[in-house]
Design an enzyme around this catalytic site. Structure first.
Site, mmCIF file in Angstrom:
data_model
loop_
_atom_site.group_PDB
_atom_site.id
_atom_site.type_symbol
_atom_site.label_atom_id
_atom_site.label_comp_id
_atom_site.label_asym_id
_atom_site.label_seq_id
_atom_site.Cartn_x
_atom_site.Cartn_y
_atom_site.Cartn_z
ATOM 1 N N ILE A 26 -9.970 4.867 -4.190
ATOM 2 C CA ILE A 26 -10.674 3.596 -4.410
ATOM 3 C C ILE A 26 -9.688 2.442 -4.533
ATOM 4 C CG2 ILE A 26 -12.246 2.358 -5.960
ATOM 5 C CD1 ILE A 26 -13.332 5.139 -6.802
ATOM 6 N N PHE A 27 -8.572 2.665 -5.245
ATOM 7 C CA PHE A 27 -7.533 1.635 -5.419
ATOM 8 C C PHE A 27 -7.127 1.010 -4.081
ATOM 9 C CE2 PHE A 27 -5.003 2.712 -9.571
ATOM 10 C CZ PHE A 27 -5.813 1.844 -10.265
ATOM 11 N N GLU A 28 -6.880 -0.296 -4.110
ATOM 12 C CA GLU A 28 -6.278 -1.019 -2.984
ATOM 13 C C GLU A 28 -6.997 -0.774 -1.654
ATOM 14 O OE1 GLU A 28 -2.069 -0.408 -2.863
ATOM 15 O OE2 GLU A 28 -1.837 -0.702 -5.011
ATOM 16 N N GLY A 29 -8.301 -0.683 -1.727
ATOM 17 C CA GLY A 29 -9.125 -0.446 -0.553
ATOM 18 C C GLY A 29 -9.659 0.970 -0.562
ATOM 19 N N ARG B 221 0.807 -1.217 0.000
ATOM 20 C CA ARG B 221 0.000 0.000 0.000
ATOM 21 C C ARG B 221 0.843 1.271 0.000
ATOM 22 N NH1 ARG B 221 -3.877 -2.760 3.549
ATOM 23 N NH2 ARG B 221 -5.817 -3.013 2.385
#
Length: 647
Positions: free
Chosen positions: A424-427, A295
């Site tokens: 929005i990406f990766e959670g 992340r």
């Protein structure tokens, strides 16, 4: 056993939570600054003095950054990528020659072996040249094949795949499905065992970043439980050109127009059992563990975006005049520039600190990395939005249009569009709030969770009550007072000739204890219903993110002062950021208990029941016809394969 596809799994809300809970890392074997912060314990000793990289790591990292900068300046055409909505093959081939695919891969497998710190600096640099190229490299190394194999792969898997990933093979990560996002309990793609040495994959995956150009895939699929098979969501390395795999569609988005992202269908795809990563049923745990450091790549590119926004704001605001002075001289614009500068400094402090801690591996940074992703994605969007506002009409105009009429082609509106996906990406922000909140209250649930669990027997609740009484008898009194009430605390952060940062650290210490008291009070008040109070939990997490960022900013400023690297200016930026952050913290604390959460729930119920449909009158819905969610029924593909391998 035949390779048949079961119906979409039907799960209750409770079952979905149990799947997510089982995938969590359950133990805390190393200290965590952020975890302690949420518990009301300000462990400055875990981050100060600022951890330092090894000299050899710095030498290798700086040498690669110099080569990468030259490549970005001369061989990445961001305007072309935006215009053609595709990364040119020659650009990807150049990245391969440079070794950029192997930045995080150990040199013994042909990679560069960069530290997390320098990997992130590289992504910030590439992302400033083209966010789409940054996304390609990040998806390949942060969540694609290299990272899960580094942590969970067998030696045979590492020997087989890592040399390819380091030099030539682009990888992608496939979890999301047309009807499955952040709720993996409903995962429908299956991997059915066939004998002892093969699995057969069937299903459809959505939004597969790099999927259009990938050579290797990490695929999450559900193995049915059967004799000799534990079953559950499992991770596999899959060759992207295997028979039965079709990239059915290349997706297009509001931003990141060069993103090589598609819809991938698996029909009777045979995968060797030797390509399974870890045991059956551990796929989600592998994915979440991979993201603990993965992340950090996203906020790293947000740092790059902040630096670019600051540069453009400085240059533009110094030459654009309104009412007899440069626009930067007007307080309304100046406040925006101050916000961009201070926030960029703090965000870089958060990312560098978290990355260096990841490199040292002394601390558990799962919360720090999640906070960096959450905070970075939100603040970068705000900075880009402020830049568009500073630029006025030129901020809304495309770079191509600006250049066509003779002005500098500044892609401010593109930056805003490109950054929006990071929330929005990766959670998504909402999921990150819940994920971090769960980790933040882990200590409470470990001692008192059985008390609020309706499935626990009376005897288990009694034992939990005894444990909780002992824990809180020791913990609660420590939340009453601390170093934050002592005027001389943290005096090393007020060196002669510099602004005073010690007061900000005392503020963090006091409010960490206040945050812990607020969390405890909420758990006492709502007990088992706490998990439904998502508005409250989100504000708790946002307060923690601000306190973490303030801590990182102060520690970075002192580090720069001690090393003689712009120390005075760093102290000024840290002071500005902390003062801005404190205003946000005070507002968030106020909204913990004074908010419209209950009223909002009533309005939502009315919207969904049709009570307010009259409010929708007077507009035209220009959406095309079709289902809200595309049909993902398994079977052979009916579409042309749009995969385009780069050679």
């Amino acid at each position: 056993m035949s390779a048949t596809q079961p119906a979409q799994p039907k799960v209750t809300e409770r079952e979905a939570r149990q799947v997510a809970e089982a995938a969590r890392e359950q133990d805390w074997r190393k200290p965590s600054f952020a975890k302690e912060l949420f518990l009301g314990r300000f462990r400055l000793d875990l981050i100060h003095p600022h951890p330092q990289p090894d000299a050899e790591d710095v030498r290798r990292g700086e040498a690669f950054l110099a080569r990468l900068r030259e490549f970005c300046e001369h061989e990445i055409d961001g305007a072309r990528i935006e215009r053609e909505a595709q990364i040119p093959d020659e650009t990807i081939r150049g990245l391969k020659r440079l070794g950029a695919l192997g930045m995080k891969i150990d040199p013994k497998y042909g990679g560069l072996g960069l530290t997390q710190v320098y990997y992130n600096k590289a992504l910030a640099l590439v992302g400033s040249a083209s966010p789409a190229v940054g996304a390609l490299l990040s998806a390949h190394q942060s969540i694609g094949v290299p990272q899960p194999l580094k942590i969970f792969g067998t030696q045979e898997q590492k020997d087989a795949f890592l040399p390819r990933c380091a030099t030539d093979a682009i990888s992608a990560f496939l979890l999301t499905e047309p009807d499955v996002g952040s709720d993996p309990a409903r995962l429908a793609t299956t991997a059915v065992p066939e004998g002892d040495d093969t699995y057969v994959l069937d299903g459809v995956k959505l939004w597969t970043t790099n999927g259009v150009v990938a050579d290797l895939l990490v695929v999450m699929a559900r193995v049915p439980r059967s004799e000799g098979h534990k079953g559950g969501i499992t991770a596999f390395v899959v060759e992207a050109d295997a028979p039965g795999i079709t990239v059915e569609h290349r997706n297009a988005f509001m931003g990141l127009r060069g993103l090589e992202n598609g819809v991938t269908r698996f029909h009777q795809v045979r995968v060797p059992a030797a390509h399974r990563i870890g045991p059956e049923g551990t796929g989600l745990k592998i994915a979440l563990t991979t993201l603990n450091t993965g992340r950090l790549s996203l906020p790293a590119m947000c740092v790059g975006a902040g630096k670019w926004c600051l540069k453009i704001a400085r240059e533009w605001s110094g030459v654009r005049e309104q009412w007899g002075r440069p626009v930067a001289g007007h307080e309304a614009v100046g406040a925006k520039i101050s916000f961009i500068a201070a926030t960029t400094f703090a965000l870089e402090a958060v990312v560098d600190l978290s990355s260096q801690m990841a490199d040292e591996d002394r601390n558990d940074i799962r919360i720090e990395a999640a906070l960096a992703k959450l905070y970075g994605s939100e603040m970068a969007c705000l900075m880009a939005d402020e830049l568009v506002q500073i630029r006025g009409g030129r901020g809304f105009e495309t770079a191509e249009s600006l250049a066509a009429r003779g002005e500098r082609g500044v892609p401010a509106e593109q930056m805003l569009r490109d950054l929006r996906i990071n929330r929005i990406f990766e959670g998504s922000t909402e999921i990150m709030h819940l994920l971090i909140a769960r980790e933040a209250v882990d200590a409470h649930l470990s001692v008192a969770g059985d008390l609020i669990d309706p499935d626990k027997a009376v005897q288990e609740k009694a034992r939990a009550g005894a444990r909780a009484a002992g824990f809180y008898a020791r913990w609660l009194p420590r939340l009453a007072t601390g170093p934050g009430h002592v005027p001389t605390s943290y005096r090393e952060f007020h060196p002669r000739g510099h602004v005073d940062l010690s007061g900000h650290l005392r503020y963090v210490e006091r409010n960490a204890r206040k945050l812990a008291r607020s969390t405890f009070y909420a758990m006492s008040r709502w007990q088992g219903r706490m998990e439904t109070k998502q508005g409250f939990l989100g504000r708790i997490v946002d307060i923690g993110a601000e306190l973490f960022a303030m801590s990182a900013a102060c520690v970075r400023a002192e580090h720069l002062r001690a090393t003689g690297d712009h120390g005075r200016e760093a102290y000024q930026l840290a002071d500005a950021f902390c003062r801005q952050s404190r205003l946000r913290v005070e507002e968030l604390f106020g909204r913990l208990w004074a908010n419209t959460d209950d009223l909002d729930r009533k309005v939502v119920a009315g919207v969904l029941s049709g009570t307010y449909t009259w409010l929708e009158d007077g507009v035209i819905d220009t959406s095309s016809e079709g289902p809200w969610i595309a049909d993902a029924t398994p079977g052979p593909s009916k579409h042309e394969n749009v995969r385009r391998p780069v050679r």
